[in-house]
Write a protein that holds these residues in place. Structure first.
Motif, mmCIF file in Angstrom:
data_model
loop_
_atom_site.group_PDB
_atom_site.id
_atom_site.type_symbol
_atom_site.label_atom_id
_atom_site.label_comp_id
_atom_site.label_asym_id
_atom_site.label_seq_id
_atom_site.Cartn_x
_atom_site.Cartn_y
_atom_site.Cartn_z
ATOM 1 N N THR A 144 65.502 0.918 18.428
ATOM 2 C CA THR A 144 65.806 1.614 17.170
ATOM 3 C C THR A 144 67.288 1.649 16.839
ATOM 4 N N ASN A 145 68.113 0.986 17.629
ATOM 5 C CA ASN A 145 69.544 1.029 17.374
ATOM 6 C C ASN A 145 69.991 0.068 16.274
ATOM 7 N N THR A 146 69.060 -0.613 15.646
ATOM 8 C CA THR A 146 69.379 -1.475 14.504
ATOM 9 C C THR A 146 68.505 -1.086 13.323
ATOM 10 N N ASP A 147 68.874 -1.562 12.155
ATOM 11 C CA ASP A 147 68.140 -1.215 10.943
ATOM 12 C C ASP A 147 66.980 -2.183 10.720
ATOM 13 N N TRP A 148 65.792 -1.755 11.048
ATOM 14 C CA TRP A 148 64.589 -2.568 10.839
ATOM 15 C C TRP A 148 63.950 -2.171 9.521
ATOM 16 N N GLU A 149 63.519 -3.151 8.749
ATOM 17 C CA GLU A 149 62.797 -2.937 7.496
ATOM 18 C C GLU A 149 61.340 -3.318 7.724
ATOM 19 N N THR A 150 60.438 -2.612 7.099
ATOM 20 C CA THR A 150 59.020 -2.954 7.210
ATOM 21 C C THR A 150 58.768 -4.302 6.529
ATOM 22 N N GLU A 151 58.106 -5.193 7.241
ATOM 23 C CA GLU A 151 57.749 -6.516 6.717
ATOM 24 C C GLU A 151 56.254 -6.577 6.412
ATOM 25 N N ALA A 152 55.414 -6.121 7.340
ATOM 26 C CA ALA A 152 53.959 -6.185 7.164
ATOM 27 C C ALA A 152 53.300 -5.147 8.064
ATOM 28 N N ARG A 153 52.158 -4.684 7.652
ATOM 29 C CA ARG A 153 51.405 -3.694 8.427
ATOM 30 C C ARG A 153 50.015 -4.231 8.742
ATOM 31 N N GLY A 154 49.557 -3.943 9.946
ATOM 32 C CA GLY A 154 48.183 -4.236 10.326
ATOM 33 C C GLY A 154 47.813 -5.705 10.401
ATOM 34 N N LEU A 155 48.750 -6.563 10.786
ATOM 35 C CA LEU A 155 48.430 -7.984 10.939
ATOM 36 C C LEU A 155 47.684 -8.209 12.243
ATOM 37 N N GLU A 156 46.783 -9.152 12.235
ATOM 38 C CA GLU A 156 46.047 -9.506 13.444
ATOM 39 C C GLU A 156 46.934 -10.363 14.334
ATOM 40 N N GLY A 157 47.132 -9.939 15.571
ATOM 41 C CA GLY A 157 47.909 -10.696 16.549
ATOM 42 C C GLY A 157 46.961 -11.318 17.562
ATOM 43 N N GLY A 158 47.495 -11.880 18.601
ATOM 44 C CA GLY A 158 46.672 -12.441 19.670
ATOM 45 C C GLY A 158 45.989 -13.731 19.277
ATOM 46 N N ALA A 159 44.863 -13.999 19.922
ATOM 47 C CA ALA A 159 44.159 -15.275 19.767
ATOM 48 C C ALA A 159 43.705 -15.538 18.331
ATOM 49 N N ARG A 160 43.440 -14.488 17.564
ATOM 50 C CA ARG A 160 42.944 -14.670 16.194
ATOM 51 C C ARG A 160 44.057 -14.643 15.152
ATOM 52 N N ALA A 161 45.282 -14.610 15.588
ATOM 53 C CA ALA A 161 46.418 -14.522 14.668
ATOM 54 C C ALA A 161 46.528 -15.782 13.823
ATOM 55 N N GLU A 162 46.691 -15.590 12.529
ATOM 56 C CA GLU A 162 46.877 -16.713 11.620
ATOM 57 C C GLU A 162 48.271 -16.708 11.015
ATOM 58 N N GLN A 163 48.842 -15.529 10.815
ATOM 59 C CA GLN A 163 50.107 -15.414 10.107
ATOM 60 C C GLN A 163 51.301 -15.216 11.034
ATOM 61 N N MET A 164 51.106 -15.179 12.325
ATOM 62 C CA MET A 164 52.182 -14.822 13.252
ATOM 63 C C MET A 164 53.205 -15.931 13.468
ATOM 64 N N ASP A 165 52.849 -17.178 13.252
ATOM 65 C CA ASP A 165 53.782 -18.283 13.492
ATOM 66 C C ASP A 165 55.080 -18.134 12.706
ATOM 67 N N LYS A 166 54.998 -17.633 11.497
ATOM 68 C CA LYS A 166 56.201 -17.553 10.666
ATOM 69 C C LYS A 166 57.217 -16.540 11.184
ATOM 70 N N TYR A 167 56.813 -15.675 12.137
ATOM 71 C CA TYR A 167 57.730 -14.693 12.698
ATOM 72 C C TYR A 167 58.391 -15.173 13.993
ATOM 73 N N ALA A 168 57.978 -16.299 14.516
ATOM 74 C CA ALA A 168 58.581 -16.912 15.721
ATOM 75 C C ALA A 168 58.666 -15.944 16.897
ATOM 76 N N ILE A 169 57.600 -15.171 17.094
ATOM 77 C CA ILE A 169 57.538 -14.244 18.223
ATOM 78 C C ILE A 169 56.688 -14.898 19.303
ATOM 79 N N ALA A 170 57.340 -15.403 20.308
ATOM 80 C CA ALA A 170 56.640 -16.075 21.405
ATOM 81 C C ALA A 170 56.064 -15.050 22.375
ATOM 82 N N GLY A 171 54.848 -15.299 22.856
ATOM 83 C CA GLY A 171 54.239 -14.435 23.861
ATOM 84 C C GLY A 171 54.026 -13.013 23.367
ATOM 85 N N LEU A 172 53.500 -12.866 22.162
ATOM 86 C CA LEU A 172 53.322 -11.553 21.535
ATOM 87 C C LEU A 172 52.642 -10.555 22.468
#
Length: 81
Positions: free
Chosen positions: A31-59
């Motif tokens: 929390t020591n940086t200013d985070w802005e809300t990007e999206a809520r309630g996205l499906e992660g894990g094996a069924r994730a479809e939209q996660m690639d654009k966030y470049a979060i490896a090993g979610l």
């Protein structure tokens, strides 16, 4: 697993992204940086479809280890807006 996504601006018109389990607060160590809300309630894990654009490896692994997942310093994403 459903997650909420936050973003913060980086240099060079790029963003870093942070994912936390849906409905949870950003952990104190992130929390020591200013985070802005990007999206809520996205499906992660094996069924994730939209996660690639966030470049979060090993979610799921990152969330399991520290309670959140974040874009790698080497994988910051170019701004598209």
């Amino acid at each position: 697993m459903r997650v909420d996504i936050y973003r913060r601006a980086e240099s060079g018109h790029r963003y870093s992204y942070l994912a936390v389990p849906e409905g949870r607060l950003i952990p104190e160590e992130a929390t020591n940086t200013d985070w802005e809300t990007e999206a809520r309630g996205l499906e992660g894990g094996a069924r994730a479809e939209q996660m690639d654009k966030y470049a979060i490896a090993g979610l799921e692994r990152q969330i399991s280890e520290k309670g959140y997942a974040i874009t790698s310093v080497n994988a910051r994403v170019a701004a598209s807006d």
